[in-house]
Design an enzyme around this catalytic site. Structure first.
Site, short mmCIF file in Angstrom:
data_model
loop_
_atom_site.label_atom_id
_atom_site.label_comp_id
_atom_site.label_asym_id
_atom_site.label_seq_id
_atom_site.Cartn_x
_atom_site.Cartn_y
_atom_site.Cartn_z
N ASP A 1 0.86 -1.18 0.00
CA ASP A 1 0.00 0.00 0.00
C ASP A 1 0.90 1.24 0.00
O ASP A 1 2.11 1.14 0.23
CB ASP A 1 -0.90 -0.04 1.23
CG ASP A 1 -1.91 1.09 1.25
OD1 ASP A 1 -2.41 1.45 0.16
OD2 ASP A 1 -2.19 1.62 2.34
N ASP B 1 -0.29 5.16 0.88
CA ASP B 1 -0.56 6.18 1.90
C ASP B 1 -0.58 5.54 3.28
O ASP B 1 -1.32 4.60 3.54
CB ASP B 1 -1.90 6.87 1.61
CG ASP B 1 -1.97 8.27 2.18
OD1 ASP B 1 -1.14 8.60 3.04
OD2 ASP B 1 -2.84 9.04 1.76
#
Length: 260
Positions: free
Chosen positions: A13, A15
Site C-alpha cells: 500500500d 498512503d
C-alpha cells in the site's frame, strides 16, 4: 514469523506505508533499496483512484524516491480492467478525478452522461448534490453501480476525510442498489497484482497499514500479511478485528532490517 528474505514479491500500500501527505515515512528509502538490491519483485498497490501511475511516480520523485512507473497499480486501473472484461466498449457516468478518467479511457470506456451502462464512483473533491442526483437517476434507469474501492475514510494532512464508500453510500441508499467494489480487498485486484509481479501468492507479502483492506486482502489471496503501524491502525484498534496479520512492524524500514 515470516522469512522475508525468501519472499520473491511484495505488494505494498502507499498512503500510510510509503508516505503521509507530502513526506516519505521513516525507513522507506532503506526498504526500496533493499527490494532493488535483493532483486525482489514489488508493486505499489493503492486503493486511491485519483492519480495515475505516472502522477504517483512523480509525487514520490518530489519526495526524493525514484521508482519506475511500472511499479504502480491503482484501483482506477483495476476498475477499468474489470469493466472492459465485463462489457467491452461500454460507457460510464463517472464521478472521480483525472486518474480514474484516464484509466477508463485507456481501457476503451467512454464517458456518458445520458444513458450509461455503468455509474463509476471514485474519490474526488468535485462531489455535490447534482452529481448524486445524476448518479441516482442513471442507476434507477438501469446503470450498474461500481465503486473503485471500499475505503470509508482516508488520511489527509488535516486528519481523516471521506473516501469512496462514503461517496457511494447515498446512491445505494436512494436507489436500493448495492455497488460492486473493485479495489482491495477484492481478490480481482490482488490476483492482477500477483500476475504483474509474476509470483505465486505463497511467495509474496501484502504490506499495508489497514486491517480492513490490506491485511484481509493478503489473507484472502493466500499471501502473508504485514501490518505497519505508520498509518491508520494501532495495536489497540487492531483488536476489533477477528483476524491477524502474520507480522506487525513499526514501519517498512523494519522489513529491510529483518530481511538483511
Amino acid at each position: 514469523m515470516i522469512n522475508l528474505k525468501e519472499k520473491k514479491g511484495f505488494l505494498c500500500d502507499m498512503d500510510g506505508v510509503i508516505y503521509h501527505g507530502e513526506r516519505l515515512l521513516p525507513g522507506v528509502t532503506d526498504f526500496v533499496d533493499w527490494l532493488v538490491s535483493n532483486k525482489k519483485q514489488f508493486l505499489f498497490l493503492t486503493n486511491a483512484s485519483s492519480r495515475s501511475p505516472r502522477e504517483l511516480q512523480m509525487r514520490l520523485g518530489r519526495m526524493g524516491l525514484d521508482v519506475d512507473v511500472s511499479h504502480f497499480y491503482t484501483s482506477a486501473q483495476a476498475t477499468a480492467k474489470f469493466l472492459s472484461s465485463q462489457s467491452p466498449g461500454c460507457s460510464a457516468y463517472v464521478v472521480g478525478d483525472p486518474g480514474l478518467y484516464n484509466a477508463l479511457y485507456e481501457a476503451g470506456i467512454t464517458t456518458n452522461d445520458v444513458n450509461p451502462d455503468y455509474v463509476v464512483i471514485g474519490e474526488t473533491v468535485n462531489y455535490n448534490y447534482d452529481t448524486i442526483k445524476k448518479a441516482m437517476r442513471h442507476v434507477m434507469n438501469g446503470a450498474r453501480l461500481i465503486g473503485t474501492n471500499t475505503d470509508l475514510t482516508g488520511p489527509s494532512e488535516t486528519g481523516l476525510e471521506p473516501a469512496c464508500r462514503a461517496l457511494v453510500s447515498p446512491i445505494e441508499m436512494t436507489t436500493g442498489k448495492k455497488a460492486y467494489f473493485v479495489g482491495k480487498p477484492n481478490p480481482l485486484m490482488m490476483r492482477t497484482g500477483l500476475q504483474l509481479l509474476g509470483v505465486h501468492s505463497a511467495e509474496a507479502c501484502m504490506v499495508g497499514d489497514r486491517m480492513d483492506t490490506d491485511v484481509i486482502a493478503g489473507i484472502e489471496s493466500g499471501m502473508d500479511s504485514v501490518l505497519v503501524l505508520t498509518g491508520v491502525t494501532s495495536r489497540q484498534s487492531m483488536e476489533q478485528y477477528p483476524y491477524r496479520p502474520k507480522l506487525i512492524l513499526d514501519g517498512v524500514g523494519d522489513i529491510a532490517r529483518l530481511g538483511a
